[in-house]
Design an enzyme around this catalytic site. Sequence first.
Site, PDB file in Angstrom:
ATOM      1  N   CYS A 242       0.767  -1.294  -0.133  1.00 30.17           N
ATOM      2  CA  CYS A 242      -0.122   0.154   0.042  1.00 30.17           C
ATOM      3  C   CYS A 242       0.949   1.375  -0.044  1.00 30.17           C
ATOM      4  O   CYS A 242       0.271   2.504  -0.236  1.00 30.17           O
ATOM      5  CB  CYS A 242      -0.922   0.101   1.211  1.00 30.17           C
ATOM      6  N   HIS A 321      12.344   1.082   5.350  1.00 32.70           N
ATOM      7  CA  HIS A 321      12.371  -0.304   4.691  1.00 32.70           C
ATOM      8  C   HIS A 321      12.752  -1.172   6.051  1.00 32.70           C
ATOM      9  O   HIS A 321      13.984  -0.985   6.355  1.00 32.70           O
ATOM     10  CB  HIS A 321      13.039  -0.590   3.479  1.00 32.70           C
ATOM     11  N   HIS A 405      -1.949  19.884   6.916  1.00 30.06           N
ATOM     12  CA  HIS A 405      -2.994  18.689   6.504  1.00 30.06           C
ATOM     13  C   HIS A 405      -2.166  17.475   6.527  1.00 30.06           C
ATOM     14  O   HIS A 405      -0.840  17.237   6.113  1.00 30.06           O
ATOM     15  CB  HIS A 405      -3.492  18.957   4.920  1.00 30.06           C
ATOM     16  N   HIS A 409      -2.692   7.133   5.043  1.00 34.88           N
ATOM     17  CA  HIS A 409      -2.982   6.020   4.572  1.00 34.88           C
ATOM     18  C   HIS A 409      -4.341   5.351   5.303  1.00 34.88           C
ATOM     19  O   HIS A 409      -4.423   4.903   6.489  1.00 34.88           O
ATOM     20  CB  HIS A 409      -2.080   4.724   4.212  1.00 34.88           C
ATOM     21  N   HIS A 438     -14.433   5.554   5.054  1.00 39.49           N
ATOM     22  CA  HIS A 438     -15.742   5.325   4.922  1.00 39.49           C
ATOM     23  C   HIS A 438     -16.504   5.342   3.531  1.00 39.49           C
ATOM     24  O   HIS A 438     -17.222   4.659   3.309  1.00 39.49           O
ATOM     25  CB  HIS A 438     -16.211   6.550   5.708  1.00 39.49           C
ATOM     26  N   ASN A 442     -10.235   0.938   1.827  1.00 41.97           N
ATOM     27  CA  ASN A 442      -9.140   0.951   1.622  1.00 41.97           C
ATOM     28  C   ASN A 442      -8.624   0.506   0.113  1.00 41.97           C
ATOM     29  O   ASN A 442      -8.779  -0.404  -0.340  1.00 41.97           O
ATOM     30  CB  ASN A 442      -8.209  -0.461   2.291  1.00 41.97           C
TER      31      ASN A 442
END
Length: 510
Positions: A242, A321, A405, A409, A438, A442
């Site tokens: 993702c 990572h 802002h 994720h 919502h 995802n």
Amino acid sequence: MDSGGATQVTTAGGVQIRQTRRLPDFLQSVNLKYVKLGYHYLISNLLTLCFIPLIFVTLIEASQMDLGDLRHLWLHLQYNLVSVIICSAFMVFGFTVYIMSRPRPIYLVDYSCYRAPDHLKAPYNRFLEHSRLTGDFDESSLEFQRKILERSGLGEETYVPEAMHFIPPRPSMAAAREEAEQVMYGALDNLFANTNVKPKNIGILVVNCSLFNPTPSLSAMIVNKYKLRGNIRSFNLGGMGCSAGVIAIDLAKDLLQVHRNTYAVVVSTENITQNWYFGNKKSMLIPNCLFRVGGSAVLLSNKSVDRRRAKYRLVHVVRTHRGADDKAFRCVYQEQDDAGKTGVSLSKDLMAIAGGALKTNITTLGPLVLPISEQLLFFVTLLVKKLLNSSMKPYIPDFKLAFDHFCIHAGGRAVIDELEKNLQLLSIHVEASRMALHRFGNTSSSSIWYELAYIEAKGRMRKGNRVWQIAFGSGFKCNSAVWEALQRVKPSRNGPWEDCIDKYPVKTEL
């Protein structure tokens, strides 16, 4: 009567009760955030404040010089003409080297998020009924999915691919290609229409999709569809989870530093059709309940002429990572269960591993974005903790001073809750993430763009605002991208929130 208060006598059952009402202690009620804000402004402008007396003294000295002093200075320079020429040459050379070697600014001209047609919506009841009718899930698994959906933060209007609406589902290669085409081409068509950029002018193409990697590749499908030029530099990133959207941005940024005067397109998506899990292992059922159809297309440019119309400038990309650690490597893992059915398993240690990756990431990002006031507080607290009091809690930098802002994720409610708590954010800072989860679920690597589109649709993006995009992914990775708004950003045409932004924010069940 006490000093600063008033005494009131009341009678209860014949017994006098003396109650004292005191005025508020204004000294104690002063909100410390204003003290901290004043400290922040003082430290941030310390260099300027130090230069003011120096400038003032210089101006006084200059005002006292007469024509004789100026003539003497000119004669002094004439007698040292060689020195002046050499110094000037070095200054010009150094300035030229600086201009040529500094990184080129990368502009985000515009971006587009795909919105699926209404017939692909999957309300809870329909989702659970279809799961039951497939015959692949036992009662325990169906109940588990119901509980996950109720706690997930997803609404009733998220989308699943066409193949999942059939009974039984039809997860074929053809159906997976069709899903990929609808999402990628839908986002790209809208992007090209909004920017008036011709596909032939695209010099760099980066596509990321973790679980669906056909041959020819997804990037080749786009080249074929839009007849992109033969010397295009195209890349297809697979299996990176993702957070691959930020990785794709980083790759495009590096390529734009090398190749002058060109456009780069980054397409981020995930494919669900062939990656639905039809087994009963609980840890592998969670992705079924969370992942939904979505994708984004982003147009980047290194052309100076695009600065006027660009929405944002890329400021930083920081990648972390943790794949060297075995637990981190296996916490999001594609595998087969005991029955030979393939799915993605999520470890119970996922949140702890994500927290560790985030800590490493913000340790690198902090010095790049935090004001000097926060860095000094963090450093002093660290010294005190190391030298004097090991039990002292570490100071958490206030990232609200660095960013206006936050696009976290939308991996699930737990991820958003933890970052809101650990970064000490306000509810409005995570509103975009909660509402994207919502409304769209995802959507993997593209979720951070649905969130940015939400902020724009709400009219909250002002010129100079900084945005922090945070993404987590298998491997395990935590990646950040920082953008600065170049104008008061308005939502693009046919945006994902265009027909529903007035309904948001909505209350989500806890």
